[in-house]
Design a protein around this motif. Structure first.
Motif, mmCIF file in Angstrom:
data_model
loop_
_atom_site.group_PDB
_atom_site.id
_atom_site.type_symbol
_atom_site.label_atom_id
_atom_site.label_comp_id
_atom_site.label_asym_id
_atom_site.label_seq_id
_atom_site.Cartn_x
_atom_site.Cartn_y
_atom_site.Cartn_z
ATOM 1 N N GLY A 16 88.526 -25.692 13.302
ATOM 2 C CA GLY A 16 87.628 -24.581 13.840
ATOM 3 C C GLY A 16 86.195 -24.711 13.751
ATOM 4 N N MET A 17 85.701 -25.243 12.730
ATOM 5 C CA MET A 17 84.115 -25.815 12.894
ATOM 6 C C MET A 17 83.962 -26.842 13.870
ATOM 7 N N LEU A 20 83.825 -25.024 17.325
ATOM 8 C CA LEU A 20 82.788 -24.469 17.242
ATOM 9 C C LEU A 20 81.443 -25.250 17.850
ATOM 10 N N THR A 23 82.060 -26.316 21.412
ATOM 11 C CA THR A 23 81.879 -25.070 22.324
ATOM 12 C C THR A 23 80.044 -25.316 22.439
ATOM 13 N N VAL A 24 79.577 -25.040 21.220
ATOM 14 C CA VAL A 24 78.190 -24.832 21.180
ATOM 15 C C VAL A 24 77.387 -26.194 21.896
ATOM 16 N N HIS A 129 72.060 -19.205 16.868
ATOM 17 C CA HIS A 129 73.080 -19.946 16.184
ATOM 18 C C HIS A 129 72.635 -20.192 14.871
ATOM 19 N N TYR A 136 76.184 -17.711 7.219
ATOM 20 C CA TYR A 136 77.080 -18.478 6.728
ATOM 21 C C TYR A 136 76.823 -19.063 5.580
ATOM 22 N N PHE A 157 77.570 -28.015 9.761
ATOM 23 C CA PHE A 157 77.187 -27.145 10.902
ATOM 24 C C PHE A 157 75.335 -26.792 10.688
#
Length: 176
Positions: A16-17, A20, A23-24, A129, A136, A157
């Motif tokens: 998932g990370m 992400l 995508t970013v 972001h 987070y 991240f």
């Protein structure tokens, strides 16, 4: 502090990370290409000095968060994490100050052309972001039962966002 999640859950979190971050990266990559190709013929503008200065608090917060990770399980971890959070807030405040400088110099969204609009959008999306990453890692920091994998993903991240800022500076400087 033990991670009670199954290996499948940990793998899902990592995937998932990774998704992400891909995508970013794609979002900012497409925006960069659009910025570089869509502003030909417009007058060059000078980036606010605070955009460049902002590399320092972002790098310092990344360092502090890394120190928190290295000291996980010890009281010093929370202090390093808190320092990272405060320094990250400094980045956001300095970013807002850069936007104020741009506005005072007449570089507003309503009247300065696409080049300025792209600067606001690129830097604004980056800050959004950062806010998400900050929330987070704050959740990981203050959670009574921190999970090792979550802290590691927050750290990863955050480092990614620092590298992304350097990339965006390069793109904005090249486009002038």
């Amino acid at each position: 502090m033990a991670d009670t999640r199954s290996e499948g859950q940990r793998m899902a979190a990592r995937v998932g990370m990774a998704l992400l971050m891909v995508t970013v990266s794609l979002l900012f990559g497409v925006m960069s290409v659009s910025y570089l190709s869509g502003t030909h013929g417009e007058a060059a503008i000078e980036l606010p000095i605070l955009f460049w200065i902002n590399v320092l608090p972002l790098a310092a917060s990344s360092f502090a968060l890394h120190m928190a990770w290295m000291r996980r399980g010890r009281p010093a971890s929370r202090y390093w994490g808190a320092a990272a959070a405060v320094i990250a807030l400094l980045f956001m405040v300095l970013q807002a100050a850069a936007w104020v400088q741009m506005t005072q110099a007449g570089l507003t969204l309503s009247g300065a052309g696409r080049r300025v609009s792209y600067l606001y959008v690129l830097s604004g999306l980056h800050v959004l972001h950062l806010v998400a990453g900050w929330i987070y890692f704050m959740a990981v920091l203050v959670a009574p039962r921190r999970v090792r994998e979550s802290a590691e993903l927050a750290l990863f991240f955050w480092h990614f966002l620092g590298i992304l800022w350097v990339y965006l500076l390069a793109v904005m400087a090249i486009a002038g």
